[in-house]
Design a protein around this motif. Structure first.
Motif, short mmCIF file in Angstrom:
data_model
loop_
_atom_site.label_atom_id
_atom_site.label_comp_id
_atom_site.label_asym_id
_atom_site.label_seq_id
_atom_site.Cartn_x
_atom_site.Cartn_y
_atom_site.Cartn_z
N LEU A 121 0.84 -1.20 0.00
CA LEU A 121 0.00 0.00 0.00
C LEU A 121 0.87 1.25 0.00
CD1 LEU A 121 -2.90 -0.99 2.39
CD2 LEU A 121 -3.01 -0.55 -0.04
N VAL A 122 2.00 1.19 0.73
CA VAL A 122 2.94 2.33 0.71
C VAL A 122 3.42 2.56 -0.72
CG1 VAL A 122 5.19 3.13 1.47
CG2 VAL A 122 3.64 2.08 3.10
N LEU A 123 3.81 1.45 -1.38
CA LEU A 123 4.33 1.56 -2.74
C LEU A 123 3.27 2.10 -3.69
CD1 LEU A 123 6.73 1.08 -4.50
CD2 LEU A 123 6.01 -1.25 -4.85
N GLY A 127 1.13 7.98 5.77
CA GLY A 127 1.61 8.16 7.14
C GLY A 127 0.99 7.14 8.08
N VAL A 128 -0.30 6.87 7.92
CA VAL A 128 -0.96 5.88 8.78
C VAL A 128 -0.35 4.51 8.56
CG1 VAL A 128 -3.14 4.74 9.28
CG2 VAL A 128 -3.11 7.17 8.81
N MET A 129 -0.14 4.15 7.27
CA MET A 129 0.46 2.85 6.95
C MET A 129 1.84 2.73 7.60
SD MET A 129 -1.49 0.99 5.22
CE MET A 129 -2.99 1.61 5.91
N LEU A 130 2.62 3.84 7.52
CA LEU A 130 3.97 3.80 8.08
C LEU A 130 3.92 3.60 9.59
CD1 LEU A 130 5.85 6.60 6.15
CD2 LEU A 130 5.85 4.17 5.77
N ALA A 162 0.77 11.65 9.71
CA ALA A 162 -0.60 11.45 9.24
C ALA A 162 -1.52 12.60 9.61
CB ALA A 162 -1.15 10.14 9.78
N ILE A 163 -1.15 13.40 10.61
CA ILE A 163 -2.06 14.48 11.02
C ILE A 163 -1.45 15.86 10.81
CG2 ILE A 163 -3.40 15.41 12.93
CD1 ILE A 163 -3.40 12.48 14.04
N LEU A 164 -0.30 16.10 11.47
CA LEU A 164 0.23 17.46 11.47
C LEU A 164 0.67 17.93 10.09
CD1 LEU A 164 2.20 17.70 14.82
CD2 LEU A 164 0.22 19.03 14.11
#
Lengths: 214, 302
Positions: A11-13, A36-39, A67-69
């Motif tokens: 999914l990252v790729l 970011g969430v996946m990481l 994922a947020i900031l």
């Protein structure tokens, strides 16, 4: 577990390939947040560091920052500089996707020659991180607008983060957190610079920066 | 063994229009209508077969034979497809190349017949069909290459028997990538919605439908039946990929195949009711993305 890691890495790729070929800023920022969430899931899945507080802190902090900031900062910057939906790449969709696939092939080939001091919990780990770094670099090269170059830079950093996680047991915890903080500060500063470029040139096209003025 | 394969071919030939009937039914249910009966395609085919055909004076014999060539190419392709769990009627080394090119042959003759009429609309449809099939064919060959590379065999029968030899790729996410890219190719090859609208009434926007505007009577029946058969073969191909990816008892495999066919037809119907057609220039983008997924699955598995 192995399959879950593979799915997350894949999914990252895929999100990297999307970032490379997409021309929509809003969607790109959302995909970056998803990445970011996946990481932040990866430290939990990696077998050698499941139970350590180290993994926990890295996962939480990277989720908060990546994922947020950062996506928030980016979408604020995009709103302030009024970026439209226009395509800002030097090469068209098909060519950039093809270049991305070439980079993926290259990184899978290079990863076979890699001699790592540690065993990695997934076969995809090293090639995906290499591909993510190279796709980020490619984005830095082919994009015209400063804000999509920032996204490319962040994608590249995410690749380095994945590579770092494969060595996480060896990597000092403070270094990891320091890098995260640096990225955050970097994006913050880039947001300000973007505003200034917009203010002086009325446009975020970095070609404007090559023109000399007195 | 061979008898069961022959039975499979006959059942496929008989049941192929059911899939398109079911898709129409799903779309009707989505639109809140009752819809035509699932057996409607059979009625249409029989009605057309009873009619006579009209041939324009400007067409050559090519126009007359094209629907038959297309249909027989598809039937030949069906004979190469192994029955889930029992092997194919015809099978030899590297038959997957023939399998892919039989589709190409059918398409080539459809395009020739469309050009033969000299109609501007049909020429336009032919050009689009040829353009999109370039991508779909590439995706199909990539997925065939992935399967062949992973199972180390070049014949469809041995590829789809490979789980018996202990090859198992279900636990790799690459299988999902392969299936997604194959499904995109299925939608393109069978002129389904994100690429082409099979029910459109405007010649300018048609791709496949505009190419067969001049066919009538039995010729049109061959073409409609061929389209149904093509959808059946493609869906069966995807079903075979799924079946061969995990070990299951032999008697269960035809059941899974039927379930997958049903699922694919439902998915196509749902897609057609919920999605709009892509802009013509956006179709290659979608197909390139699907091709990238196929290449990725090749890289990961290979």
């Amino acid at each position: 577990m192995q399959t879950l890691i593979d799915i997350v890495l894949l999914l990252v790729l895929l999100s990297d390939l999307y970032l490379l070929s997409s021309s929509r800023l809003g969607a790109s920022i959302k995909v970056l947040a998803f990445q970011g969430v996946m990481l932040s899931l990866l430290p939990f899945l990696s077998t050698d560091m499941v139970r350590s507080p180290h993994a926990f802190v890295i996962a939480i902090s990277s989720c908060a920052i990546k994922a947020i900031l950062i996506p928030r900062l980016l979408s604020r910057a995009a709103r302030e500089v009024h970026i439209g939906l226009e395509i800002d790449s030097y090469i068209p969709y098909g060519a950039s996707l093809l270049a991305g696939m070439g980079v993926v092939l290259l990184s899978f080939w290079v990863a076979r020659k890699f001699q790592l001091p540690v065993t990695v919990s997934s076969r995809l780990w090293i090639p995906v991180s290499l591909a993510a770094v190279m796709i980020g670099l490619l984005m830095l090269i082919i994009r015209k607008k400063a804000i999509s170059q920032v996204i490319g830079y962040l994608a590249m950093e995410n690749g380095i983060y994945v590579l770092g996680l494969s060595l996480a047991a060896q990597m000092p915890f403070l270094v990891e957190l320091g890098v995260l903080l640096d990225i955050f500060a970097g994006v913050f500063i880039m947001g300000i610079i973007l505003n200034h470029i917009k203010y002086y040139f009325d446009d975020l096209d970095v070609e404007n920066l090559t023109v000399l003025k007195d | 063994m061979k008898l069961s394969a022959l039975l499979f071919v006959i059942v496929s030939l008989l049941a192929a229009p059911l899939l398109s009937g079911w898709i129409v039914r799903v779309k009707a249910l989505f639109a809140g209508r009752k819809g035509s009966p699932v057996l409607q395609p059979y009625h249409d085919l029989f009605r057309l077969l009873r009619k006579g055909a009209v041939y324009s004076k400007s067409t050559s014999p090519l126009f007359y034979i094209a629907p038959m060539v297309t249909l027989s190419a598809l039937i030949a392709a069906l004979c190469l497809l192994p029955l889930p769990g029992f092997g194919a009627l015809l099978s030899f080394q590297a038959d997957l190349i023939l399998f892919a090119y039989l589709f190409a042959l059918g398409r080539f003759f459809t395009i020739l017949a469309a050009l033969d009429t000299g109609s501007a609309f049909e020429g336009m449809g032919a050009s689009r069909e040829a353009f999109f099939s370039v991508f779909a064919e590439l995706i199909f060959f990539l997925s065939l290459a992935t399967l062949a590379r992973f199972t180390n065999s070049l014949s469809l029968s041995s590829i789809f028997e490979s789980h018996a030899a202990g090859v198992n790729y279900a636990d790799s996410p690459a299988l999902a990538l392969l299936l997604v890219s194959l499904f995109a190719a299925l939608l393109t090859e069978n002129c389904r919605i994100p690429v082409d609208d099979p029910t459109t009434h405007l010649e300018l926007t048609m791709i496949h439908e505009v190419m067969v505007l001049d066919h009538s009577g039995p010729d049109l029946a061959y073409i409609l039946y061929g389209a149904a058969l093509k959808l059946w073969i493609w869906s069966m191909f995807i079903a075979l990929v799924i079946i061969s990816s995990f070990p299951s008892p032999r008697w269960l495999q035809p059941v899974i195949a039927v379930a997958v066919l049903f699922l694919i037809a439902t998915a196509v119907g749902v897609l057609e009711s919920t999605l709009a057609r892509l802009r013509l220039t956006a179709v290659p983008r979608m197909l390139m993305a699907a091709g990238a997924l196929g290449l990725l699955s090749y890289i990961i598995l290979g």
